[in-house]
Design an enzyme around this catalytic site. Structure first.
Site, short mmCIF file in Angstrom:
data_model
loop_
_atom_site.label_atom_id
_atom_site.label_comp_id
_atom_site.label_asym_id
_atom_site.label_seq_id
_atom_site.Cartn_x
_atom_site.Cartn_y
_atom_site.Cartn_z
N HIS A 129 21.99 43.19 8.50
CA HIS A 129 21.71 42.04 7.62
C HIS A 129 21.85 40.72 8.38
O HIS A 129 22.15 39.69 7.78
CB HIS A 129 22.65 42.03 6.40
N SER B 48 7.99 20.31 24.98
CA SER B 48 7.38 19.61 23.85
C SER B 48 6.78 18.33 24.38
O SER B 48 7.34 17.70 25.28
CB SER B 48 8.45 19.32 22.81
N LYS C 201 13.26 19.84 24.91
CA LYS C 201 12.90 21.15 24.40
C LYS C 201 12.46 22.14 25.49
O LYS C 201 11.77 21.79 26.42
CB LYS C 201 11.76 21.05 23.38
N GLU D 99 7.09 33.92 20.80
CA GLU D 99 6.54 33.47 19.52
C GLU D 99 5.08 33.88 19.38
O GLU D 99 4.64 34.35 18.33
CB GLU D 99 6.66 31.94 19.39
#
Ligand code: ARG
Length: 467
Positions: free
Chosen positions: A163, A284, A290, A297
């Site tokens: 979980h 970024s 970043k 992804e």
């Protein structure tokens, strides 16, 4: 149309009183994508011509001419000099036309006892068989990379989750080996699918078979097919082998997407379990700090694209009447894209995993939070004679007390723990230690480092025999 081609009109145009419009030509043509089958198409034609000659349907001279012509065309295509023409619809007619231009009537005899329907089914199977072999090798490479990390991190403690809550400590090596199992099954699925891909449709002709005394076994042997498609209607019409491949590819991408999701989480500065090499990340354009995990992804995103191809192919075949229908021309782009996407993804992931940096300190700190050894204390109480449900209850109360004080179970003294279960002794401390917890799971499939190393040895043995 260029002079490169012998056929100035469509090969079937004799029946028609007017040419198709440019839009219909573009709509029905497949050459822009099915030219990827060219090498397989040539291999299939060579085997077909050799068989025709062996059974006496084609003369030796014609065979020699066809061989020379097809090899010349193979070279032209490899050099990028072949002039593909949309007027000739597909890869099959482009090659046949050029062959006839090069060798004359022999080229026109090649299509004896054959149809584009059994020809294209053969080409796709040859092409997919090779693609599967590449994918199986890449799955092995990815597994090897994972096994190498697992070996380095066989005793590196991290929290295991259920979980997405800290559950019990495991080792990072154990976690990596879970993915080795998944990708090993994916390779098995691919190998199993290959057996059904590797059957010869040629000889089915348009749908009913042919009147010539063909020798299908001869062609199958020449092309390395393990068996024949045994019904001519089925041979030209079904694409279940491609669907099956896309299903196996979807499952493999699903596994990649799970790994991707974990990498994204683990790489988040809040978690900080791993770092990906810079070459798999991007920055970024606005936020200078970043470092984004773009590759995992995108792999997560591309998984959806592969599922889409599976559903596309299933829908393509749904309720299609026997035998060949032009619908089937739509099988290629999803199939090609599935192969390309999975191939690129696996290649990149083998490299990405090999370069994975692990932050053992962050993992250990996270495993120390969240009472990850509470089950071990309950198991300890069971060893002291308590029924498991009572042990569970006693530890749950101890956890609640520790949580209220903001400390871990291991921070409670033996005397304090005895308030919840009088049988607790000093030796409970060992059960509560992270190392004690993982070492105690010492059976096949458990997270004890000795078992992880045994799993690694088994995997290495299996992978030594892989491509
Ligand atoms: N380009 C076609 C395909 O990809 C080849 C078979 C065409 N056969 C036909 N009768 N139109 O399926």
């Amino acid at each position: 149309m260029t002079d490169q081609f012998a056929y100035k009109t469509q090969a079937w145009s004799g029946r028609f009183s007017e040419p198709v419009s440019d839009l219909v030509k573009r709509y029905t043509a497949s050459v822009d994508f099915d030219r990827r089958l060219a090498r397989c198409d040539i291999d299939g034609s060579l085997a077909h011509a050799e068989m025709l000659c062996a059974v006496g349907v084609l003369g030796e001279e014609d065979l020699t001419a066809i061989r020379g012509g097809l090899e010349a065309i193979r070279e032209e295509i490899a050099r990028g000099e072949f002039a593909w023409s949309i007027d000739l619809e597909d890869v099959h007619l482009n090659i046949e036309s050029r062959l006839t231009q090069l060798v004359g009537d022999a080229g026109k005899r090649l299509h004896t006892a054959r149809s584009r329907n059994d020809q294209v089914a053969t080409d796709i199977r040859l092409w997919l068989r090779e693609a599967i072999d590449g994918i199986v090798a890449l799955l092995a490479a990815l597994q090897r990379a994972l096994v190498d990390v697992a070996e380095r991190e066989a005793a590196t403690i991290m929290p295991g989750f259920t979980h997405l809550q800290v559950a019990q400590p495991v080792t990072f090596g154990h976690h990596m080996m879970a993915y080795v199992e998944m990708f090993a099954r994916d390779a098995e699925r691919m190998a199993d699918c290959r057996r059904r891909v590797n059957r010869l449709p040629l000889g089915a002709a348009a749908l009913a078979g042919t009147t010539y005394p063909i020798d299908r076994e001869h062609v199958a042997r020449a092309l390395g097919f393990e068996a024949l498609c045994e019904n001519s209607l089925d041979a030209v019409s079904d694409r279940d082998f491609a669907i099956e491949f896309c299903a196996a590819a979807s499952i493999a991408m699903m596994h990649v997407s799970r790994l991707s999701e974990e990498l994204v989480l683990w790489m988040s500065p809040r978690v900080g379990f791993v770092a990906l090499a810079d070459r798999f990340c991007t920055g970024s354009s606005i936020m200078p700090q970043k470092k984004n995990p773009d590759v995992p992804e995108l792999a997560r995103g591309k998984t959806g694209r592969v599922y889409g191809h599976l559903v596309g192919l299933l829908t393509l075949m749904k309720a299609q009447p026997l035998a060949y229908n032009k619908d089937n021309q739509e099988d290629k782009e999803p199939l090609f894209d599935t192969v390309d996407t999975l191939t690129d993804t696996l290649r990149i992931f083998a490299d990405l995993i090999a370069a994975l940096e692990v932050n053992a300190g962050r993992m250990r700190a996270a495993a120390s939070e969240g009472f990850s050894t509470a089950t071990d204390l309950a198991d300890y109480l069971v060893r002291k004679g308590l029924p498991f449900r009572d042990a569970h209850e006693a530890v749950a109360r101890a956890v609640r007390a520790a949580a209220e004080r903001g400390v871990d179970l291991a921070d409670l003294s033996t005397a304090e723990l005895q308030a919840f279960a009088p049988v607790i002794g000093d030796d409970a401390a060992e059960a509560l230690r992270l190392e004690g917890s993982i070492a105690a799971r010492d059976h096949v499939g458990g997270t004890a480092p000795v078992q992880v190393r045994a799993a690694i040895a088994r995997a290495r043995e299996r992978l030594a025999a892989a491509p």
